[in-house]
Design a protein around this motif. Structure first.
Motif, mmCIF file in Angstrom:
data_model
loop_
_atom_site.group_PDB
_atom_site.id
_atom_site.type_symbol
_atom_site.label_atom_id
_atom_site.label_comp_id
_atom_site.label_asym_id
_atom_site.label_seq_id
_atom_site.Cartn_x
_atom_site.Cartn_y
_atom_site.Cartn_z
ATOM 1 N N TRP A 3 11.551 14.849 182.410
ATOM 2 C CA TRP A 3 12.976 14.779 182.748
ATOM 3 C C TRP A 3 13.233 13.771 183.853
ATOM 4 O O TRP A 3 14.233 13.062 183.818
ATOM 5 C CB TRP A 3 13.504 16.166 183.146
ATOM 6 N N LEU A 4 12.342 13.692 184.823
ATOM 7 C CA LEU A 4 12.506 12.731 185.918
ATOM 8 C C LEU A 4 12.484 11.303 185.379
ATOM 9 O O LEU A 4 13.347 10.486 185.719
ATOM 10 C CB LEU A 4 11.417 12.919 186.976
ATOM 11 N N ILE A 5 11.514 11.014 184.531
ATOM 12 C CA ILE A 5 11.436 9.669 183.942
ATOM 13 C C ILE A 5 12.694 9.380 183.128
ATOM 14 O O ILE A 5 13.280 8.303 183.236
ATOM 15 C CB ILE A 5 10.171 9.523 183.073
ATOM 16 N N PHE A 6 13.130 10.351 182.336
ATOM 17 C CA PHE A 6 14.333 10.154 181.527
ATOM 18 C C PHE A 6 15.554 9.899 182.408
ATOM 19 O O PHE A 6 16.346 8.989 182.128
ATOM 20 C CB PHE A 6 14.582 11.367 180.620
ATOM 21 N N PHE A 10 17.675 6.562 182.352
ATOM 22 C CA PHE A 10 19.087 6.600 181.986
ATOM 23 C C PHE A 10 19.957 6.002 183.096
ATOM 24 O O PHE A 10 20.890 5.242 182.825
ATOM 25 C CB PHE A 10 19.515 8.041 181.684
ATOM 26 N N GLY A 11 19.646 6.332 184.349
ATOM 27 C CA GLY A 11 20.388 5.754 185.474
ATOM 28 C C GLY A 11 20.258 4.249 185.514
ATOM 29 O O GLY A 11 21.221 3.526 185.800
ATOM 30 N N ASN A 12 19.059 3.754 185.198
ATOM 31 C CA ASN A 12 18.830 2.315 185.144
ATOM 32 C C ASN A 12 19.691 1.670 184.070
ATOM 33 O O ASN A 12 20.301 0.624 184.295
ATOM 34 C CB ASN A 12 17.341 2.048 184.888
ATOM 35 N N LEU A 65 16.462 1.811 190.993
ATOM 36 C CA LEU A 65 16.064 2.687 189.885
ATOM 37 C C LEU A 65 14.940 2.062 189.060
ATOM 38 O O LEU A 65 14.036 2.762 188.600
ATOM 39 C CB LEU A 65 17.264 3.018 189.005
ATOM 40 N N TRP A 66 14.993 0.752 188.876
ATOM 41 C CA TRP A 66 13.943 0.080 188.108
ATOM 42 C C TRP A 66 12.601 0.195 188.836
ATOM 43 O O TRP A 66 11.572 0.449 188.219
ATOM 44 C CB TRP A 66 14.313 -1.382 187.877
ATOM 45 N N LEU A 72 6.719 5.318 187.696
ATOM 46 C CA LEU A 72 6.501 6.504 186.859
ATOM 47 C C LEU A 72 5.891 6.198 185.495
ATOM 48 O O LEU A 72 5.325 7.087 184.862
ATOM 49 C CB LEU A 72 7.829 7.251 186.660
ATOM 50 N N VAL A 73 6.048 4.968 185.016
ATOM 51 C CA VAL A 73 5.537 4.618 183.688
ATOM 52 C C VAL A 73 4.741 3.317 183.771
ATOM 53 O O VAL A 73 4.964 2.500 184.665
ATOM 54 C CB VAL A 73 6.680 4.456 182.648
#
Length: 122
Positions: A3-6, A10-12, A65-66, A72-73
């Motif tokens: 959920w954090l990554i999503f 999404f914010g990005n 955000l990026w 995270l990824v």
């Protein structure tokens, strides 16, 4: 995808899209009779546009955000997932600025969407 990554992803997308649309709106001159006479006058008028400042703020938020997203990824996944912005911006450019979506552009964004879906799913 957690959920954090999503949420960061999404914010990005939202911030990048708002920034692009705000910059396009600020750069587009809706009123021909008040058109600046010189490049200097154009830039002065542009810096008075609230949309320009909205775009700058959105880009600063998108940058933060990026950076969070990339922590995270893996970079290879992040770049592919970030490509969804292309689709969102093209569709909203059509809706807000009446930009043309040719068959080749639709085919191209379809390939991008399929690629993003595959990367996001696995």
């Amino acid at each position: 995808m957690s959920w954090l990554i999503f949420l960061v992803w999404f914010g990005n997308i939202v911030c990048d899209t708002v920034g692009q649309l705000a910059f396009k709106g600020a750069a587009t001159e809706p009123d021909e009779e008040n058109k600046p006479q010189s490049l200097f006058q154009y830039w002065l008028a542009l810096f008075r546009q609230p949309l320009l400042w909205l775009g700058i703020i959105a880009y600063v938020a998108e940058f933060l955000l990026w950076m969070a997203f990339l922590t995270l990824v893996p970079l290879s996944e992040g770049i592919l997932l970030g490509s969804i912005n292309i689709i969102v911006i093209m569709v909203l450019g059509r809706l807000f600025f009446d930009e043309k979506l040719t068959s080749m552009r639709v085919l191209g964004i379809s390939f991008v969407a399929i690629g993003v879906a595959i990367v996001g799913a696995f």
